[in-house]
Every structure is written in structure tokens, then in C-alpha cells.
Design a protein around this motif. Structure first.
Motif, mmCIF file in Angstrom:
data_model
loop_
_atom_site.group_PDB
_atom_site.id
_atom_site.type_symbol
_atom_site.label_atom_id
_atom_site.label_comp_id
_atom_site.label_asym_id
_atom_site.label_seq_id
_atom_site.Cartn_x
_atom_site.Cartn_y
_atom_site.Cartn_z
ATOM 1 N N LEU A 103 0.836 -1.203 0.000
ATOM 2 C CA LEU A 103 0.000 0.000 0.000
ATOM 3 C C LEU A 103 0.877 1.262 0.000
ATOM 4 O O LEU A 103 0.612 2.216 -0.730
ATOM 5 C CB LEU A 103 -0.937 0.017 1.205
ATOM 6 C CG LEU A 103 -2.121 -0.934 1.128
ATOM 7 C CD1 LEU A 103 -2.913 -0.900 2.425
ATOM 8 C CD2 LEU A 103 -3.032 -0.595 -0.043
ATOM 9 N N LEU A 104 1.943 1.214 0.822
ATOM 10 C CA LEU A 104 2.853 2.359 0.863
ATOM 11 C C LEU A 104 3.510 2.571 -0.496
ATOM 12 O O LEU A 104 3.647 3.700 -0.972
ATOM 13 C CB LEU A 104 3.945 2.110 1.907
ATOM 14 C CG LEU A 104 3.718 2.733 3.265
ATOM 15 C CD1 LEU A 104 4.882 2.416 4.175
ATOM 16 C CD2 LEU A 104 3.552 4.236 3.160
ATOM 17 N N PHE A 105 3.911 1.434 -1.106
ATOM 18 C CA PHE A 105 4.536 1.511 -2.428
ATOM 19 C C PHE A 105 3.578 2.170 -3.426
ATOM 20 O O PHE A 105 3.972 3.047 -4.194
ATOM 21 C CB PHE A 105 4.921 0.099 -2.899
ATOM 22 C CG PHE A 105 5.377 0.053 -4.320
ATOM 23 C CD1 PHE A 105 6.649 0.510 -4.665
ATOM 24 C CD2 PHE A 105 4.543 -0.428 -5.327
ATOM 25 C CE1 PHE A 105 7.063 0.482 -5.989
ATOM 26 C CE2 PHE A 105 4.950 -0.452 -6.641
ATOM 27 C CZ PHE A 105 6.220 0.008 -6.976
ATOM 28 N N LEU A 147 2.492 9.348 -5.798
ATOM 29 C CA LEU A 147 3.156 10.651 -5.608
ATOM 30 C C LEU A 147 4.240 10.869 -6.661
ATOM 31 O O LEU A 147 4.384 11.967 -7.199
ATOM 32 C CB LEU A 147 3.760 10.739 -4.204
ATOM 33 C CG LEU A 147 2.760 10.837 -3.048
ATOM 34 C CD1 LEU A 147 3.484 10.827 -1.715
ATOM 35 C CD2 LEU A 147 1.906 12.092 -3.152
ATOM 36 N N VAL A 148 4.981 9.799 -6.972
ATOM 37 C CA VAL A 148 6.042 9.917 -7.995
ATOM 38 C C VAL A 148 5.427 10.272 -9.356
ATOM 39 O O VAL A 148 5.949 11.106 -10.098
ATOM 40 C CB VAL A 148 6.858 8.595 -8.077
ATOM 41 C CG1 VAL A 148 7.765 8.571 -9.299
ATOM 42 C CG2 VAL A 148 7.694 8.430 -6.827
ATOM 43 N N MET A 149 4.285 9.625 -9.651
ATOM 44 C CA MET A 149 3.600 9.919 -10.924
ATOM 45 C C MET A 149 3.176 11.383 -10.984
ATOM 46 O O MET A 149 3.282 12.036 -12.022
ATOM 47 C CB MET A 149 2.391 9.001 -11.117
ATOM 48 C CG MET A 149 2.800 7.639 -11.660
ATOM 49 S SD MET A 149 1.477 6.458 -11.578
ATOM 50 C CE MET A 149 0.376 7.108 -12.798
ATOM 51 N N LEU A 150 2.689 11.891 -9.849
ATOM 52 C CA LEU A 150 2.294 13.305 -9.803
ATOM 53 C C LEU A 150 3.504 14.213 -10.032
ATOM 54 O O LEU A 150 3.431 15.192 -10.768
ATOM 55 C CB LEU A 150 1.646 13.642 -8.463
ATOM 56 C CG LEU A 150 0.250 13.093 -8.214
ATOM 57 C CD1 LEU A 150 -0.249 13.551 -6.854
ATOM 58 C CD2 LEU A 150 -0.743 13.537 -9.276
ATOM 59 N N LEU A 197 -3.113 4.968 4.411
ATOM 60 C CA LEU A 197 -2.803 3.638 3.875
ATOM 61 C C LEU A 197 -2.247 2.713 4.964
ATOM 62 O O LEU A 197 -2.573 1.523 5.003
ATOM 63 C CB LEU A 197 -1.779 3.756 2.733
ATOM 64 C CG LEU A 197 -2.309 4.361 1.421
ATOM 65 C CD1 LEU A 197 -1.180 4.609 0.447
ATOM 66 C CD2 LEU A 197 -3.364 3.469 0.789
ATOM 67 N N ILE A 198 -1.432 3.276 5.853
ATOM 68 C CA ILE A 198 -0.831 2.438 6.909
ATOM 69 C C ILE A 198 -1.858 2.100 7.989
ATOM 70 O O ILE A 198 -2.023 0.928 8.354
ATOM 71 C CB ILE A 198 0.413 3.144 7.524
ATOM 72 C CG1 ILE A 198 1.491 3.273 6.455
ATOM 73 C CG2 ILE A 198 0.940 2.375 8.730
ATOM 74 C CD1 ILE A 198 2.658 4.144 6.843
ATOM 75 N N THR A 199 -2.569 3.123 8.472
ATOM 76 C CA THR A 199 -3.514 2.871 9.574
ATOM 77 C C THR A 199 -4.709 2.028 9.132
ATOM 78 O O THR A 199 -5.315 1.348 9.954
ATOM 79 C CB THR A 199 -4.022 4.191 10.191
ATOM 80 O OG1 THR A 199 -4.490 5.013 9.146
ATOM 81 C CG2 THR A 199 -2.940 4.899 10.964
ATOM 82 N N PRO A 251 3.674 5.071 16.281
ATOM 83 C CA PRO A 251 4.342 6.280 16.777
ATOM 84 C C PRO A 251 5.192 6.967 15.697
ATOM 85 O O PRO A 251 5.138 8.183 15.547
ATOM 86 C CB PRO A 251 5.206 5.755 17.931
ATOM 87 C CG PRO A 251 4.495 4.550 18.392
ATOM 88 C CD PRO A 251 3.918 3.921 17.176
ATOM 89 N N SER A 252 5.955 6.173 14.936
ATOM 90 C CA SER A 252 6.799 6.765 13.882
ATOM 91 C C SER A 252 5.939 7.441 12.818
ATOM 92 O O SER A 252 6.243 8.546 12.351
ATOM 93 C CB SER A 252 7.638 5.684 13.211
ATOM 94 O OG SER A 252 8.267 4.910 14.166
ATOM 95 N N VAL A 253 4.843 6.745 12.451
ATOM 96 C CA VAL A 253 3.949 7.314 11.416
ATOM 97 C C VAL A 253 3.355 8.625 11.931
ATOM 98 O O VAL A 253 3.303 9.618 11.199
ATOM 99 C CB VAL A 253 2.831 6.306 11.055
ATOM 100 C CG1 VAL A 253 1.888 6.902 10.021
ATOM 101 C CG2 VAL A 253 3.420 5.022 10.531
ATOM 102 N N ASN A 254 2.930 8.624 13.199
ATOM 103 C CA ASN A 254 2.371 9.847 13.796
ATOM 104 C C ASN A 254 3.391 10.979 13.767
ATOM 105 O O ASN A 254 3.053 12.121 13.422
ATOM 106 C CB ASN A 254 1.968 9.590 15.251
ATOM 107 C CG ASN A 254 0.502 9.198 15.338
ATOM 108 O OD1 ASN A 254 -0.349 9.889 14.789
ATOM 109 N ND2 ASN A 254 0.224 8.092 15.996
ATOM 110 N N ALA A 255 4.632 10.647 14.130
ATOM 111 C CA ALA A 255 5.682 11.672 14.138
ATOM 112 C C ALA A 255 5.849 12.257 12.739
ATOM 113 O O ALA A 255 5.944 13.490 12.582
ATOM 114 C CB ALA A 255 6.993 11.057 14.627
ATOM 115 N N ILE A 256 5.855 11.395 11.723
ATOM 116 C CA ILE A 256 6.028 11.875 10.334
ATOM 117 C C ILE A 256 4.855 12.776 9.944
ATOM 118 O O ILE A 256 5.028 13.851 9.378
ATOM 119 C CB ILE A 256 6.170 10.676 9.360
ATOM 120 C CG1 ILE A 256 7.490 9.947 9.623
ATOM 121 C CG2 ILE A 256 6.096 11.133 7.903
ATOM 122 C CD1 ILE A 256 7.615 8.606 8.934
ATOM 123 N N VAL A 257 3.638 12.330 10.290
ATOM 124 C CA VAL A 257 2.437 13.092 9.916
ATOM 125 C C VAL A 257 2.475 14.492 10.536
ATOM 126 O O VAL A 257 2.306 15.501 9.831
ATOM 127 C CB VAL A 257 1.154 12.351 10.345
ATOM 128 C CG1 VAL A 257 -0.069 13.255 10.241
ATOM 129 C CG2 VAL A 257 0.957 11.122 9.487
#
Lengths: 261, 217
Positions: free
Chosen positions: A19-21, A27-30, B164-166, B194-200
């Protein structure tokens, strides 16, 4: 049991990575699209700048030629007529007489010189050109040529007249004028036939003269062929094309085609 | 009283939002301030629920879903540059979502059971809205955008990745909890979230600063 858990963890992590990929790919396409858009925009700006530069160069060239034409017309035409009037007045002065015929000749010469000057002014005015349609402007130019009595020029118009932007109209008219100048200067023709045809997609102007003719390929290579090169370049500048068909001894046809904007 | 490390990012984000108040107003993102207040209060009470004598913190997070979603939808609507009928369709969808979240809170999963259905729905809407917003931002503007200087790009990008992650981790919350699914001796969501939250929240903070600098320019 531990294996099953490991499998579940593996699957969950894999799904997250996929999903992340997909998200990152999106985003890369944009980014890619945005860059492409930027490149296209830069190219368009460059093309526009080049076009404007060419247009400006062309306008300056036309201006330069116009000055030459004014100088030539005043020297060869108006100057000659006024010189004649001066000579006639000189004769009257020497004779100390007032001959009605001579006065009438002087008046006629001055009036002819005024008409010539008026014609020059009309054919040069861009403002006047914008008020008239292209066939009207060409017809006016033809009347001027016919007045010389050396060349018989005619014009025919086919199709329903369509609106052409002022910029295109002016450049087309200047091309026709350049064509006429070439005929008068070099062709030694006795007849000019102009045909203006408004077709579905484009305007076709054809100028035929029964003069000496020449080899267009050779002429275009020479420096003297600059007038012809100008016609071809100006045609492409307004999104059209020009073609010169000629052979020595068989007259010349200049064909100009301009797409409606 | 305990403050998790990622909470510092959330607090910092709220401070930055208040500092960039005028920038946020210029970018129509003022709704972030109440949203961040709700986030901070929720995380603080959620992490320190035992301090209040509660048995679980599900109610806190369920209330968070209920209270924060309207603000989130409002912000998403602002970032979508909606016009005419689009506004009507967008807010109709949002109201329907809110009804479903409320029904789930009161009648289906209840108040003391983590509302995973609501969370999955919100995550789906987050992914859809942020994707649409990013596409709109890129396509609608005829000029090339400098993404690095575009606050809406940062907000929507982090929202998209967070959604997508959550979607997977919190959607499977119950399953992960019951089956003790752990990674590096930590519950899967404790290891990743926690890491995802920090990034967000770092992404949000940067976007707010961009709003401020753009307003000054």
C-alpha cells in the motif's frame, strides 16, 4: 502456532509495504506529471518568445522596406512630376508670359503628384489596412499599379470572405505588396492577375505575372533573393506557406496560403 | 503521567499552528487548530487513562473519531477547491459518513469497543480525499508547481500515507490484540504507529510554516 503468527505478521507488513509503495508510486507519478507540465510550459514560453522575436524582426524588415519604397516612389514618381512642374514654371519665368496651357499643365502635374502621394500614404497606412478587408486593400494597390499605365492588373475574389486577425492580415498584405514590388522592379511584366480564394480551412492568394520569369531555387540561394526569402518566412510566421512557381520566359506565380486563426 | 515521544510532535505541531495562525487563515486551514487540540487531548488522556481510573481508553479514541472527523472533512473540503455541485456531493458524502460513524458509536460496535469500522471508513475517505486533492493540485494549475513549497501537497501526502498504513494496522486492531501479534517485542501498532504519527505531524508543521511564509511573501 508461532509460524501462523509469523505468517500473519509477514502478510500484514507486506500489505502495508504494498500500500505504501502504491501511495509513493502515485506521488512519484504526480511529480513526473508536474515536471512534464513544467517542461511543456517552458517550451511553449520559448516558442512564444521566438515567435514574437521573429514577428518583431519581420516588422522591422517591413519598415525598412517601406522606407526604401517611399524613397524610391518619391524619387522616381513624385520627384519626376514635381521636377516637370518646376521646369514648366521655369519656362514661364524665362518667357515672361502667362500661357494658360502651360499653367494648366503645371496644375495637372501638381495634382498628379498629390494623387501619387495620397496613394503612397494609403498603401502604407496600417490603420487604414485594418479598416479595410484584405481584398479591398489589394484592390486599392491594384488601382495604384494600373494608374501607371505600364501594367494591367486584375483581381478576382472567390468564396465567402472570412475574418482574419489584424496581425495576419497586415503581414499577408505586405507579402502581396512585396510580390507586386518584385514584379514591377524585376519581371518586366505587362499583366498581373491576382486571385483571392477563401477556402474552408485557409485563404489562398495567387499572384501571376507574365514577365521574364526566373529559376526560384537559384534565386533563393542568392543574396538578391532576400525579397523572396522574406515572403516565404513571413508566410510561415503567420502559420501559412508560400510557394513560388516560375521558369525563365514563362512568367511567375506566387502562391500564398494562410490558415484561419 | 506519561508523555509518549510522538506526542511531542503533536504538541509541537499545535504550537506551530498557533504561531502560524495568520498563515493558516490565509490558506483556509484554521480548522487545524481545534483538530490539533482534540488530537493532543485525546492522546494525553488515551495514554494516561489509568491515571483517571479508567479500565480502557477505547471510549477516548472512539470519541476522538466522532469529534475530529467533521474538522478533518472540513479541511479536506477546503483543500479540494470545490465548486458548485461538487460542494453539495462532497458534503452529502461527509454527512453520510458522519451518520455511519455515529450509528457505529451508539449502536453497532458501541462506545467501549474500539470502532474499527468507523476507522476503516475514515481511512478510506482520507485516502480518497487526499488522492483527489493531490491530483487536483497537480492537474488544475496550468503552471508547474514547486511541491516542496506547496502546503496542501505536504498535508495531503502525509494524510495519504497515514491513511494507507492505519487502514491495515488499526483496521486489524482487534485481531492483532487478541492474537498478540508483535514485532520486535512490541504490539504491531505500537511498533509502527508512533513513527507514522511523528512523520504526519512533522509534515503538518512544515506545511503550516509554508502557509506563514507564503502569506508573508
Amino acid at each position: 502456532m508461532q509460524d501462523t503468527k509469523d505468517q500473519v505478521i509477514f502478510t500484514i507488513v507486506a500489505v502495508i509495504i504494498i500500500l505504501l509503495f502504491l501511495g509513493v508510486l502515485f506521488l512519484v507519478m504526480l511529480f513526473y506529471y508536474n515536471n512534464k507540465k513544467g517542461q511543456m510550459s517552458k517550451e511553449q514560453q520559448l516558442m512564444k518568445a521566438t515567435f514574437e522575436k521573429q514577428l518583431l524582426e519581420s516588422k522591422l524588415e517591413i519598415q525598412e522596406q517601406t522606407f526604401d519604397m517611399i524613397s524610391q516612389e518619391i524619387h522616381d514618381n513624385v520627384g519626376q512630376i514635381l521636377s516637370l512642374a518646376k521646369v514648366q514654371l521655369g519656362i514661364m519665368e524665362q518667357r515672361h508670359t502667362f500661357e494658360e496651357d502651360l499653367v494648366s499643365n503645371v496644375k495637372e502635374s501638381i495634382s498628379q503628384a498629390m494623387t501619387e502621394l495620397r496613394d503612397i500614404a494609403k498603401s502604407l497606412s496600417s490603420e487604414r489596412m485594418q479598416l479595410l478587408s484584405l481584398p479591398e486593400s489589394i484592390a486599392q494597390e491594384i488601382r495604384r499599379i494600373n494608374r501607371s499605365g505600364i501594367i494591367k492588373a486584375t483581381v478576382s475574389v472567390e468564396g465567402v470572405e472570412k475574418n482574419i486577425p489584424d496581425q495576419q492580415k497586415l503581414i499577408a498584405f505586405r507579402m502581396v505588396q512585396e510580390g507586386f514590388q518584385n514584379i514591377i522592379k524585376h519581371a518586366g511584366a505587362s499583366e498581373i492577375k491576382v486571385s483571392i480564394r477563401y477556402l474552408e480551412e485557409s485563404l489562398h492568394i495567387s499572384i501571376f505575372d507574365n514577365g521574364a520569369g526566373f529559376n526560384p531555387e537559384e534565386e533563393l540561394k542568392k543574396r538578391e533573393g532576400l525579397g523572396l526569402q522574406n515572403i516565404l518566412r513571413r508566410a510561415s510566421l503567420v502559420g501559412g506557406k508560400a510557394n513560388i512557381i516560375s521558369r525563365p520566359g514563362e512568367g511567375t506565380t506566387l502562391e500564398i496560403q494562410i490558415a484561419y486563426a | 503521567m506519561h508523555i509518549a515521544w510522538f506526542e511531542y510532535f503533536q504538541i509541537a505541531c499545535l504550537v506551530v499552528a498557533l504561531y502560524c495562525f495568520r498563515g493558516l487563515r490565509a490558506c483556509s486551514l484554521l480548522a487545524f487548530i481545534p483538530l490539533l487540540v482534540i488530537v493532543n487531548v485525546t492522546e494525553f488522556t488515551g495514554i494516561n487513562y489509568r491515571m483517571f481510573g479508567w479500565e480502557s481508553n477505547y471510549l477516548t479514541y472512539n470519541l476522538y473519531l466522532l469529534a475530529s472527523t467533521p474538522f478533518y472533512f472540513f479541511i479536506a473540503g477546503k483543500m479540494l477547491f470545490l465548486t458548485g455541485k461538487e460542494t453539495f456531493v462532497f458534503y452529502t458524502v461527509c454527512i453520510l459518513c458522519m451518520i455511519l460513524i455515529s450509528v457505529n458509536f451508539f449502536f453497532i460496535q458501541g462506545q467501549f469497543h474500539f470502532n474499527t469500522y468507523s476507522l476503516v471508513l475514515i481511512d478510506i475517505m482520507t485516502v480518497v480525499f487526499s488522492s483527489l486533492s493531490l491530483v487536483r493540485l497537480t492537474i488544475l494549475d496550468p503552471q508547474e508547481l514547486n511541491f516542496a513549497r506547496e502546503p496542501f501537497f505536504w498535508i495531503n501526502s502525509v494524510n495519504l500515507l497515514f491513511g494507507l498504513i492505519t487502514l491495515v494496522i488499526l483496521g486489524l486492531h482487534e485481531y492483532i490484540l487478541i492474537n498478540h501479534i508483535e514485532i520486535a517485542h512490541q504490539k504491531l501498532y505500537n511498533a509502527i504507529l508512533p513513527s507514522v504519527n511523528a512523520i504526519v505531524y512533522a509534515g503538518y508543521s512544515y506545511a503550516f510554516i509554508l502557509c506563514r511564509t507564503q502569506r508573508i511573501r
